[in-house]
Design an enzyme around this catalytic site. Sequence first.
Site, PDB file in Angstrom:
ATOM      1  N   ASP A   6       0.878  -1.284   0.092  1.00  0.00           N
ATOM      2  CA  ASP A   6       0.027  -0.065   0.101  1.00  0.00           C
ATOM      3  C   ASP A   6       0.959   1.211   0.024  1.00  0.00           C
ATOM      4  OD1 ASP A   6       0.987  -0.527   2.502  1.00  0.00           O
ATOM      5  OD2 ASP A   6      -0.991  -0.612   3.294  1.00  0.00           O
TER       6      ASP A   6
ATOM      7  N   HIS B  88      -6.923  -5.089   9.940  1.00  0.00           N
ATOM      8  CA  HIS B  88      -6.874  -4.811   8.562  1.00  0.00           C
ATOM      9  C   HIS B  88      -5.493  -5.444   7.925  1.00  0.00           C
ATOM     10  CE1 HIS B  88      -4.786  -0.482   9.141  1.00  0.00           C
ATOM     11  NE2 HIS B  88      -3.802  -1.566   9.224  1.00  0.00           N
TER      12      HIS B  88
HETATM   13  C1  GLP Z   1      -0.169   0.093   8.558  1.00  0.00           C
HETATM   14  C2  GLP Z   1       0.018  -0.905   7.436  1.00  0.00           C
HETATM   15  C3  GLP Z   1      -0.406  -2.217   7.526  1.00  0.00           C
HETATM   16  C4  GLP Z   1       0.433  -2.666   8.904  1.00  0.00           C
HETATM   17  C5  GLP Z   1      -0.203  -1.828   9.909  1.00  0.00           C
HETATM   18  C6  GLP Z   1       0.283  -2.434  11.331  1.00  0.00           C
HETATM   19  O1  GLP Z   1      -1.736   0.345   8.758  1.00  0.00           O
HETATM   20  N1  GLP Z   1      -0.822  -0.139   6.324  1.00  0.00           N
HETATM   21  O2  GLP Z   1       0.117  -3.027   6.396  1.00  0.00           O
HETATM   22  O3  GLP Z   1      -0.070  -4.111   9.136  1.00  0.00           O
HETATM   23  O4  GLP Z   1       0.183  -0.521   9.759  1.00  0.00           O
HETATM   24  O5  GLP Z   1       1.212  -1.434  11.863  1.00  0.00           O
HETATM   25  P1  GLP Z   1       2.255  -1.695  13.229  1.00  0.00           P
HETATM   26  O6  GLP Z   1       3.076  -2.626  12.857  1.00  0.00           O
HETATM   27  O7  GLP Z   1       2.713  -0.329  13.268  1.00  0.00           O
HETATM   28  O8  GLP Z   1       1.190  -1.971  14.355  1.00  0.00           O
END
Ligand code: GLP
Length: 291
Positions: A67, A138
């Site tokens: 993304d 998500h």
């Molecule tokens: C964002 C990304 C996701 C990821 C998520 C988790 O939302 N778009 O792909 O899984 O962050 O983030 P963190 O690892 O900081 O909890």
Amino acid sequence: MEVVIRPNADAATDLVARVIARELRDNPRLVMGLATGRTMESVYARLVQMHREEGLDFSAGRTFNLDEYVGLSSNHANSYRHYMNHHLFLQVNIDLQNTHLPDGMAADLVAECANYERLIAKNGGIDLQLLGIGQNGHLGFNEPLSALRSRTRVKILSPVTRAQNVPLFPRPDLVPHRAITMGVGSILDCRGCILLATGEEKAAIVAKAVEGPITSMISATALQLHPECTLILDEAAGSQLKESDYYHWVFENQPEWEPFRAVSSPIAKSGFQAKRQLEKQSVEAMSDVLE
Ligand code: GLP
């Protein structure tokens, strides 16, 4: 789906990095699906360490990220292109031309999404997709009610996701409202996938993703449909799973996991240690490129 629970975040991170490294050594032209977020930073630090200390070769590897924010240019400090260059691409010997993220600045976002899907297909599809999980479950930016067969498209970020990302931006109102994300269907097309989740704050959503019913409200539940999907967790993220004894038994006894059961050599620094050590070097590398 398989669930592997490691004693701590370092061991979980190390396992993910070692699985990726094994796949890349077996297939130097591996098409890797990559993710961003704080959890992934340590995975990339460990891969960089393997590149430097063990000669892990990325020169023929190809990557597609899940993304990108709409409206942030590639050199914006909060863009995912910037994140990937900083944490991985500029630290290893990958050809930047073989690294792909959606273009969040494209004039025609619909065409950009279709092009991204075409480019993935042209490269033969994704061999190994790395995934994190958002606090609302998500994958990428597939927010609640993302169709389970959705393809790459623009999604509006939910309030939960925007709040989760506030600490990464200078001001809350600077968190973008939209992103281009691979769809749930695009993710399910990959040949294999690994999801990494660590920390207690992910425990409830991980339990729903693994042991709850499949629902478009939580895109990670769609992974239950994937025939080659492994979730790698630390004890904290796995703490609300009902069948954790069974998952532990499988990891300890499944022959395929044999090469991975031993912890890494004590010389190898943990992902977190490696990350800290690399931070200084990465700033230097970025400065060189920007000059
Ligand atoms: C964002 C990304 C996701 C990821 C998520 C988790 O939302 N778009 O792909 O899984 O962050 O983030 P963190 O690892 O900081 O909890």
